[in-house]
Design an enzyme around this catalytic site. Structure first.
Site, PDB file in Angstrom:
ATOM      1  N   GLY A  15       0.853  -1.175   0.004  1.00 59.80           N
ATOM      2  CA  GLY A  15       0.076   0.174   0.005  1.00 59.80           C
ATOM      3  C   GLY A  15       0.685   1.443  -0.113  1.00 59.80           C
ATOM      4  N   LYS A  19       4.727   2.374   1.418  1.00 63.99           N
ATOM      5  CA  LYS A  19       5.675   3.000   0.275  1.00 63.99           C
ATOM      6  C   LYS A  19       6.100   4.428   0.591  1.00 63.99           C
ATOM      7  CE  LYS A  19       6.268   4.004  -4.553  1.00 63.99           C
ATOM      8  NZ  LYS A  19       6.000   3.747  -5.648  1.00 63.99           N
ATOM      9  N   HIS A 185       1.697  11.163  14.209  1.00 64.23           N
ATOM     10  CA  HIS A 185       2.848  11.500  13.753  1.00 64.23           C
ATOM     11  C   HIS A 185       3.536  12.950  14.081  1.00 64.23           C
ATOM     12  CE1 HIS A 185       1.143  13.245  10.187  1.00 64.23           C
ATOM     13  NE2 HIS A 185       2.239  13.797   9.868  1.00 64.23           N
ATOM     14  N   LEU A 187       3.802  13.872  17.113  1.00 67.97           N
ATOM     15  CA  LEU A 187       4.573  13.656  18.199  1.00 67.97           C
ATOM     16  C   LEU A 187       6.144  13.338  17.813  1.00 67.97           C
ATOM     17  CD1 LEU A 187       2.220  11.719  20.633  1.00 67.97           C
ATOM     18  CD2 LEU A 187       2.925  14.277  20.511  1.00 67.97           C
ATOM     19  N   HIS A 247      -3.893  15.495  15.832  1.00 66.83           N
ATOM     20  CA  HIS A 247      -2.640  16.021  15.887  1.00 66.83           C
ATOM     21  C   HIS A 247      -2.398  17.631  16.691  1.00 66.83           C
ATOM     22  CE1 HIS A 247      -1.804  13.238  12.838  1.00 66.83           C
ATOM     23  NE2 HIS A 247      -2.259  13.919  11.573  1.00 66.83           N
ATOM     24  N   ASP A 405      15.289  35.531  17.008  1.00 62.14           N
ATOM     25  CA  ASP A 405      15.242  34.251  15.898  1.00 62.14           C
ATOM     26  C   ASP A 405      16.036  33.154  16.120  1.00 62.14           C
ATOM     27  OD1 ASP A 405      14.492  32.920  13.760  1.00 62.14           O
ATOM     28  OD2 ASP A 405      14.481  34.562  12.494  1.00 62.14           O
ATOM     29  N   SER A 407      16.411  30.321  13.884  1.00 64.85           N
ATOM     30  CA  SER A 407      15.959  29.515  12.785  1.00 64.85           C
ATOM     31  C   SER A 407      16.658  28.242  12.588  1.00 64.85           C
ATOM     32  CB  SER A 407      15.922  30.372  11.545  1.00 64.85           C
ATOM     33  OG  SER A 407      14.953  31.133  11.428  1.00 64.85           O
ATOM     34  N   ARG A 471      -7.584  32.428   2.592  1.00 65.40           N
ATOM     35  CA  ARG A 471      -7.171  32.231   4.140  1.00 65.40           C
ATOM     36  C   ARG A 471      -8.386  31.442   4.819  1.00 65.40           C
ATOM     37  NH1 ARG A 471      -4.088  35.142   7.530  1.00 65.40           N
ATOM     38  NH2 ARG A 471      -5.553  35.147   9.073  1.00 65.40           N
ATOM     39  N   TRP A 493       7.575  38.389  10.006  1.00 61.39           N
ATOM     40  CA  TRP A 493       8.688  37.484  10.247  1.00 61.39           C
ATOM     41  C   TRP A 493       9.077  36.834   8.822  1.00 61.39           C
ATOM     42  CZ3 TRP A 493       9.388  32.184  10.110  1.00 61.39           C
ATOM     43  CH2 TRP A 493      10.652  31.510  10.592  1.00 61.39           C
TER      44      TRP A 493
END
Ligand code: BG6
Length: 498
Positions: A15, A19, A185, A187, A247, A405, A407, A471, A493
């Protein structure tokens, strides 16, 4: 034992999930030497009749978006370093599972360690409707005789409280909670795992993280594409069951929970599950008020959703939802948590936005600049930044909104952030359940959303149509303003360029 011969059995091997997620994650773990080729063996099982080689070439076939992962699979399989065997059989009869057991046992006999220990991990990349029967077959035919047997399952775990509880008891009769790994997922995402560290390892946040300082919290998931051929699945579930109930609620619990006694997975999950109980506002000892109010919900459906051949013409399924949850405890009373998720929107990103209250006795007219915010960008490009008012550099004494920041691409240059599935699979091998959903958490999550979902299912609440690439419904922005969120004007930002 956490060592010894390891068999990873992927059920539903032919399935899409296997994959796209399971196999690439396994091969990546192998490539990084988290699992050793001399001890592990993959077994694929599905109904489709095919040879070992057929499965190999099926996995190798490229999917553009997964180019690199598939390339890795190719290398691993081509080199013969990763052993893989395929068995075909049905999910509800013993025959195929007996054959599978025979093959696993042969491998175990050949590879078993000095103490004879071995490990069996069953990954159910299957629709949940067959979980009970597949678990029954595993229990009957494929249990490990000299080590652990673990079961990994994926959402959707039911459609509402009743169906989820039914599924949980069916599996629970066969396997103990310590053997069941329910994947959410989110988590496994880097920034979600970071929440615990940020909140409890930084003195800076300890006194600030409460109703005295925080005005509102948003947890937002956006995708810039629609259901893309998943109409059959999606129309039955909708965005709340697909994203919000699992989630986003998991993320919310990590944002809102109290400090766990330790990092033990039970301690952490004890604290997460407690958050759910505070969504219910107690009127008196035995009576609670519905946790979600109709006026604090905005549902949307993108224009063109019903064009999918598997979606009925009059579908009432939301592809967008903005929902306010409130936590009635000492830390959070009065702070709205806004959970927002949508498909076919203007951008693809997920973040947590914590907006602080205004400064009392403001002498700088900061209100004009906007409030302090702490933002964690879960994806894309992991980052966290803190919006602050600073003095506008120069001769004048004026203020401007800027940011501290962090990043990740810039700060951790060259570090690859692992895919959520890799991390979670490794946890299942190590027996660490911290990042998996416990049965009581799952039940509590359905408790919160089931009344709302039932009202949508019977058409009592209807989604508002919105344009693809927008939006979402304007009503959702209005809800946000009503919740007290103040948008900073003229500030954006910009992730630093590398
Ligand atoms: C899945 C949902 O659980 O998560 C999908 O079923 C969604 O609809 C996906 O696209 C999003 O995951 P990620 O990791 O890309 O944010």
């Amino acid at each position: 034992p956490e060592t010894g011969c390891l068999s990873i059995i992927v059920l539903g091997a032919s399935g899409d999930l296997a994959k796209k997620k399971t196999f690439p994650a396994l091969f990546n773990l192998y490539r990084q030497r988290f699992i050793q080729s001399n001890e592990f063996h993959i077994f694929g099982y599905a109904r489709t009749e095919m040879s070992d080689d057929d499965l190999r070439s099926r996995i190798r076939r490229p999917i553009p978006a997964l180019g690199f992962s598939i390339f890795l699979c190719y290398i691993c399989l081509q080199s013969g370093l990763v052993q893989m065997k395929y068995t075909s059989g049905s999910y509800d009869t013993e025959e195929g599972f007996r054959l599978l057991d025979k093959q696993i046992s042969e491998h175990e006999e050949a590879k078993s360690s000095a103490d004879g220990s071995c490990r069996r991990l069953f990954y159910l990349a299957l629709p949940p409707s067959v979980y009970p029967v597949v678990c029954k077959m595993i229990k009957l035919c494929c249990m490990n005789k000299c080590g652990w047997t673990r079961i990994v399952v994926e959402k959707p775990f039911g459609k509402d409280l009743e169906s989820a509880e039914k599924l949980s008891s069916q599996i629970g009769e066969l396997f103990g909670e310590h053997q069941i790994y329910r994947i959410d997922h989110y988590l496994g995402k880097e920034m979600v795992q970071n929440l615990l560290v940020l909140r409890f390892a930084n003195r800076l946040f300890v006194p600030l993280w409460n109703r005295d300082n925080i005005d509102n919290v948003q947890i937002v998931f956006r995708e810039d594409f629609g259901i893309e051929g998943r109409g059959g699945y999606f129309d039955e579930y909708g965005i709340i069951r697909d994203i919000v109930q699992n989630h986003l609620l998991q993320v919310l619990c990590l944002v809102a929970m109290e400090k766990p006694v330790s990092l033990d997975s039970e301690h952490i999950r004890d604290e997460k599950v407690k958050v759910h109980f505070f969504f219910m506002e107690m009127q008196n000892l035995n009576q609670s008020v519905e946790p979600i109010k109709d006026e604090e919900v905005v549902l949307g459906q993108y224009h063109g959703y019903r064009d999918d051949s598997k979606v009925p013409d009059h579908s009432n399924t939301p592809t967008f939802a903005s929902i306010i949850l409130r936590i009635h405890n000492e830390r959070w009373e009065g702070v709205p948590f806004i959970l927002k998720a949508g498909k076919a929107l203007s951008s693809k990103k997920a973040d947590i936005r914590v907006q602080f209250k205004d400064v009392p006795g403001d002498i700088f007219n900061c209100e004009k600049q906007g409030r302090n915010e702490f933002v964690m960008r879960l994806q894309p490009s992991e980052a966290m930044y803190m919006k602050l008012a600073v003095k506008q550099p120069g001769l004048e004494m004026s203020t401007v909104q800027s940011e501290l920041d962090l990043s990740y691409k810039q700060r951790y240059h060259g570090v690859t952030i692992p895919d959520a599935y890799e991390r979670l699979l490794l946890d299942t091998i190590h027996g660490d359940q911290q990042h998996f959903v416990r049965r009581d958490e799952l039940k509590a999550a359905w408790d919160i959303f089931t009344p709302l979902l039932h009202r949508i299912d019977i058409g009592e609440l209807k989604p508002i149509s919105y344009q693809q690439g927008s939006r979402g419904p304007a009503e959702a922005d209005e809800l946000l303003l009503r919740a007290g969120y103040i948008r900073t004007h003229g500030y954006r930002w910009i992730p630093p360029a590398l």
